[in-house]
Design a protein around this motif. Sequence first.
Motif, PDB file in Angstrom:
ATOM      1  N   MET A   1     -17.968 -13.698  -1.938  1.00  0.00           N
ATOM      2  CA  MET A   1     -16.522 -13.608  -2.101  1.00  0.00           C
ATOM      3  C   MET A   1     -16.084 -12.173  -2.365  1.00  0.00           C
ATOM      4  SD  MET A   1     -15.054 -16.680  -1.912  1.00  0.00           S
ATOM      5  CE  MET A   1     -13.605 -16.560  -2.919  1.00  0.00           C
ATOM      6  N   ARG A   2     -16.837 -11.452  -3.188  1.00  0.00           N
ATOM      7  CA  ARG A   2     -16.477 -10.076  -3.501  1.00  0.00           C
ATOM      8  C   ARG A   2     -16.606  -9.182  -2.263  1.00  0.00           C
ATOM      9  NH1 ARG A   2     -19.491  -9.516  -7.630  1.00  0.00           N
ATOM     10  NH2 ARG A   2     -21.283  -8.558  -6.595  1.00  0.00           N
ATOM     11  N   GLU A   3     -17.667  -9.359  -1.471  1.00  0.00           N
ATOM     12  CA  GLU A   3     -17.846  -8.528  -0.275  1.00  0.00           C
ATOM     13  C   GLU A   3     -16.727  -8.755   0.735  1.00  0.00           C
ATOM     14  OE1 GLU A   3     -21.672  -9.439   1.229  1.00  0.00           O
ATOM     15  OE2 GLU A   3     -22.769  -8.301  -0.300  1.00  0.00           O
ATOM     16  N   VAL A   4     -16.395 -10.032   1.010  1.00  0.00           N
ATOM     17  CA  VAL A   4     -15.350 -10.316   2.008  1.00  0.00           C
ATOM     18  C   VAL A   4     -13.990  -9.841   1.494  1.00  0.00           C
ATOM     19  CG1 VAL A   4     -14.200 -12.143   3.304  1.00  0.00           C
ATOM     20  CG2 VAL A   4     -16.672 -12.244   2.935  1.00  0.00           C
ATOM     21  N   SER A   5     -13.704 -10.070   0.216  1.00  0.00           N
ATOM     22  CA  SER A   5     -12.428  -9.613  -0.342  1.00  0.00           C
ATOM     23  C   SER A   5     -12.317  -8.104  -0.296  1.00  0.00           C
ATOM     24  CB  SER A   5     -12.293 -10.120  -1.782  1.00  0.00           C
ATOM     25  OG  SER A   5     -12.322 -11.526  -1.835  1.00  0.00           O
ATOM     26  N   ASP A   6     -13.396  -7.397  -0.598  1.00  0.00           N
ATOM     27  CA  ASP A   6     -13.367  -5.929  -0.525  1.00  0.00           C
ATOM     28  C   ASP A   6     -13.146  -5.446   0.910  1.00  0.00           C
ATOM     29  OD1 ASP A   6     -13.773  -5.866  -3.207  1.00  0.00           O
ATOM     30  OD2 ASP A   6     -15.899  -5.345  -3.119  1.00  0.00           O
ATOM     31  N   ASP A   7     -13.778  -6.120   1.889  1.00  0.00           N
ATOM     32  CA  ASP A   7     -13.571  -5.727   3.293  1.00  0.00           C
ATOM     33  C   ASP A   7     -12.126  -5.948   3.711  1.00  0.00           C
ATOM     34  OD1 ASP A   7     -16.196  -4.987   3.473  1.00  0.00           O
ATOM     35  OD2 ASP A   7     -16.874  -6.868   4.379  1.00  0.00           O
ATOM     36  N   LEU A   8     -11.533  -7.071   3.266  1.00  0.00           N
ATOM     37  CA  LEU A   8     -10.126  -7.317   3.593  1.00  0.00           C
ATOM     38  C   LEU A   8      -9.219  -6.259   2.974  1.00  0.00           C
ATOM     39  CD1 LEU A   8      -9.833 -11.207   3.298  1.00  0.00           C
ATOM     40  CD2 LEU A   8      -9.350  -9.831   5.325  1.00  0.00           C
ATOM     41  N   SER A   9      -9.469  -5.915   1.719  1.00  0.00           N
ATOM     42  CA  SER A   9      -8.636  -4.912   1.038  1.00  0.00           C
ATOM     43  C   SER A   9      -8.791  -3.547   1.694  1.00  0.00           C
ATOM     44  CB  SER A   9      -9.024  -4.840  -0.443  1.00  0.00           C
ATOM     45  OG  SER A   9      -8.839  -6.086  -1.072  1.00  0.00           O
ATOM     46  N   ARG A  10      -9.999  -3.182   2.063  1.00  0.00           N
ATOM     47  CA  ARG A  10     -10.215  -1.878   2.695  1.00  0.00           C
ATOM     48  C   ARG A  10      -9.519  -1.809   4.050  1.00  0.00           C
ATOM     49  NH1 ARG A  10     -14.820   0.608   5.575  1.00  0.00           N
ATOM     50  NH2 ARG A  10     -15.838  -1.416   5.548  1.00  0.00           N
ATOM     51  N   TYR A  11      -9.623  -2.898   4.835  1.00  0.00           N
ATOM     52  CA  TYR A  11      -8.967  -2.908   6.141  1.00  0.00           C
ATOM     53  C   TYR A  11      -7.449  -2.813   5.991  1.00  0.00           C
ATOM     54  CZ  TYR A  11      -7.090  -4.712  10.523  1.00  0.00           C
ATOM     55  OH  TYR A  11      -6.368  -4.862  11.666  1.00  0.00           O
ATOM     56  N   ALA A  12      -6.888  -3.565   5.007  1.00  0.00           N
ATOM     57  CA  ALA A  12      -5.432  -3.534   4.829  1.00  0.00           C
ATOM     58  C   ALA A  12      -4.955  -2.153   4.410  1.00  0.00           C
ATOM     59  CB  ALA A  12      -5.022  -4.586   3.795  1.00  0.00           C
ATOM     60  N   SER A  13      -5.702  -1.484   3.540  1.00  0.00           N
ATOM     61  CA  SER A  13      -5.278  -0.162   3.088  1.00  0.00           C
ATOM     62  C   SER A  13      -5.345   0.871   4.209  1.00  0.00           C
ATOM     63  CB  SER A  13      -6.139   0.277   1.903  1.00  0.00           C
ATOM     64  OG  SER A  13      -7.504   0.376   2.283  1.00  0.00           O
TER      65      SER A  13
ATOM     66  N   PRO B   1      -9.979  10.908  12.121  1.00  0.00           N
ATOM     67  CA  PRO B   1     -10.778  10.390  11.003  1.00  0.00           C
ATOM     68  C   PRO B   1     -10.292   9.032  10.508  1.00  0.00           C
ATOM     69  CG  PRO B   1     -10.294  12.710  10.676  1.00  0.00           C
ATOM     70  CD  PRO B   1      -9.460  12.259  11.826  1.00  0.00           C
ATOM     71  N   GLN B   2      -8.980   8.860  10.432  1.00  0.00           N
ATOM     72  CA  GLN B   2      -8.464   7.581   9.974  1.00  0.00           C
ATOM     73  C   GLN B   2      -8.729   6.475  10.988  1.00  0.00           C
ATOM     74  OE1 GLN B   2      -4.396   8.559   9.209  1.00  0.00           O
ATOM     75  NE2 GLN B   2      -4.809   9.388   7.167  1.00  0.00           N
ATOM     76  N   LEU B   3      -8.685   6.798  12.269  1.00  0.00           N
ATOM     77  CA  LEU B   3      -9.037   5.808  13.282  1.00  0.00           C
ATOM     78  C   LEU B   3     -10.499   5.385  13.168  1.00  0.00           C
ATOM     79  CD1 LEU B   3      -7.142   7.173  16.425  1.00  0.00           C
ATOM     80  CD2 LEU B   3      -6.583   5.154  15.067  1.00  0.00           C
ATOM     81  N   ALA B   4     -11.366   6.323  12.820  1.00  0.00           N
ATOM     82  CA  ALA B   4     -12.783   5.990  12.628  1.00  0.00           C
ATOM     83  C   ALA B   4     -12.961   5.044  11.439  1.00  0.00           C
ATOM     84  CB  ALA B   4     -13.599   7.266  12.433  1.00  0.00           C
ATOM     85  N   LEU B   5     -12.231   5.321  10.331  1.00  0.00           N
ATOM     86  CA  LEU B   5     -12.286   4.419   9.174  1.00  0.00           C
ATOM     87  C   LEU B   5     -11.769   3.030   9.531  1.00  0.00           C
ATOM     88  CD1 LEU B   5     -11.050   6.762   6.283  1.00  0.00           C
ATOM     89  CD2 LEU B   5     -13.372   5.973   6.711  1.00  0.00           C
ATOM     90  N   LEU B   6     -10.702   2.977  10.320  1.00  0.00           N
ATOM     91  CA  LEU B   6     -10.144   1.694  10.726  1.00  0.00           C
ATOM     92  C   LEU B   6     -11.134   0.907  11.581  1.00  0.00           C
ATOM     93  CD1 LEU B   6      -7.675  -0.149  10.680  1.00  0.00           C
ATOM     94  CD2 LEU B   6      -6.832   1.031  12.707  1.00  0.00           C
ATOM     95  N   GLU B   7     -11.825   1.597  12.479  1.00  0.00           N
ATOM     96  CA  GLU B   7     -12.822   0.921  13.303  1.00  0.00           C
ATOM     97  C   GLU B   7     -13.974   0.389  12.449  1.00  0.00           C
ATOM     98  OE1 GLU B   7     -12.801   0.058  16.404  1.00  0.00           O
ATOM     99  OE2 GLU B   7     -10.826   0.924  16.780  1.00  0.00           O
ATOM    100  N   ASP B   8     -14.396   1.162  11.449  1.00  0.00           N
ATOM    101  CA  ASP B   8     -15.462   0.699  10.553  1.00  0.00           C
ATOM    102  C   ASP B   8     -15.017  -0.533   9.771  1.00  0.00           C
ATOM    103  OD1 ASP B   8     -17.042   2.741  11.432  1.00  0.00           O
ATOM    104  OD2 ASP B   8     -16.636   4.067   9.718  1.00  0.00           O
TER     105      ASP B   8
END
Length: 577
Positions: free
Chosen positions: A352-364, A374-381
Amino acid sequence: MTARLIYGLVLWGGTLALALLALLALPTPIRLGTMVMVVAVIAVAGRSVKRRVRRRQQSLPLSGFAALPAPGYRRPVILVCGVVPPGLFDERAVGQAALRVTRQGCYVRVAEVQRLPDMVASLLTLRPDWGRQLSVMLIVDPQQHSDQAVLAGQLRALYHQLILARRRALSLPLVLISYLQTQCSESVWFSWETAGPAPNVRLNGEVLSVEAWQEQAGNGADRARRLQTIVQLRSLVSWLNLAVVSHLTMPGRHRIDLPVSWAITLVPAMGDSHAGSLWERWLIDRTGVLAGGGRAPDNVTPVPFPDPVLALLPRHGGDTARRRAGIIALWMFTAAAVVALINSAWQNTRLMREVSDDLSRYASVYSLSDRNPPQLALLEDALAALREDARRLDDHYRHGEPLSMALGLYRAERLRAPVWEAITGYSPPTPEPVAEPSRPVRLDSLSLFHSGRADFKPDAARVLIDALVNIKVRAGWLIVITGHTDATGNPVRNLALSRARAEAVRDWMQRMGGIPDSCFAVQGLGASQPVASNETLQGRAANRRVDIRLVREEGACELLFSAPDRQPVAPLATTQP
């Protein structure tokens, strides 16, 4: 506990350990290696248990217990210590333990108190279910002891051996028995439960108080005889407290409990009392009266077993070895279940923590308005991490959650829909249109320069502004300026003139737009690349030109756009004939 039960517990523990290893989220090599180790430990433990039981059976005197009751026997089993009156056991059996079985219990003679722990171990080896049926009976004949130091030593030895024996058996209640030699012929037992102040009289299956027993006397002589008996009993109890019980209640870490019961019965004179016994001397000192036991009869009557007192012993017949093994197995299963639940809760919390963190990182990252590389690379990751989470959650949905996350604690299903919403809502950024190399802007040399020279005419600025209006300077693009001449004249001079005119155009663009040298490439080709025939006047006029074109080149114009206070240069105005 038998070797079979012990080995069964070892197998049960190994099975639980293997099940836990299957549930834990471990790398496959570590899991397989640990499983192999568990199997090896089970095998070694099984062999060790068998060897230990075999050595124990060889070291204990088990051959003398052939006449023991069956393993299902559930009545009290009493180990008799102390001075045993004659006739109580059959001493004629050679090689066999002195043993008597009555309607109320089984009595086993312990000839030497030092053998008490071994006797307990032997009985438990042959009858593992008798652990809570065993008890110890200490027979104290007050007229058989003449040395207080010897008696105290025997009692202390019994105290020590009883502590050792209790390490093998779950409990060993202690019963204190004494035979009082009198002329009374009644078969009656007097018992003090847990050292109570007043005795109970046990006669023909009834339990009476002393007063009720005395009132049952038929005549005055019986009353007097019973009154004398009561006085002797009280004196004997006082002596037992002083000379016996005080040595069985020594303080210390291994202090044993008081005897659960004292029991005294009346027997005829047995004729083997010691003159000047401790009991007689104590009675003379206190009362001045000698306890007379009468003349010893010619035929010694066997003294009775204390069957009426056995009802006072704690009853633990239901606590068998199988039950104890079952309780241990249940505790092992409970411990394994707790470990499995803790592991499942931890694994689910981690997912739950891993998936929630991935969702929060993608939204930010997705919410950022400026989409630089650089930001496009972060978004792709972040999007790749969400796709991996969606793959895992879909696999759990279709094939069931893993065992390490099961046991009713799986909670990641509620995150599957938000993950897919984030993935399907992703819109890739629109790529910025890339300017393709345009057709070269061609400048007529006669409109810009004097004949044979590289300096501008007075009206050349207007021609350049009109011609270069579509030229845009941007990072990664190189402005290539090429000078050309016709074929008349000296070729070397024509080559130098073509380059000088290209440099003149470059210098003008630098002055007008503030463009650095890194944006330009200047070359003079002379008459090597004509666009028309040099045989005609019109052809030679077309060949005298300056071409300007944009060519993609990595690193071109980077200094112009890397400055924080600079903006892209506006389109340059040039002329075209």
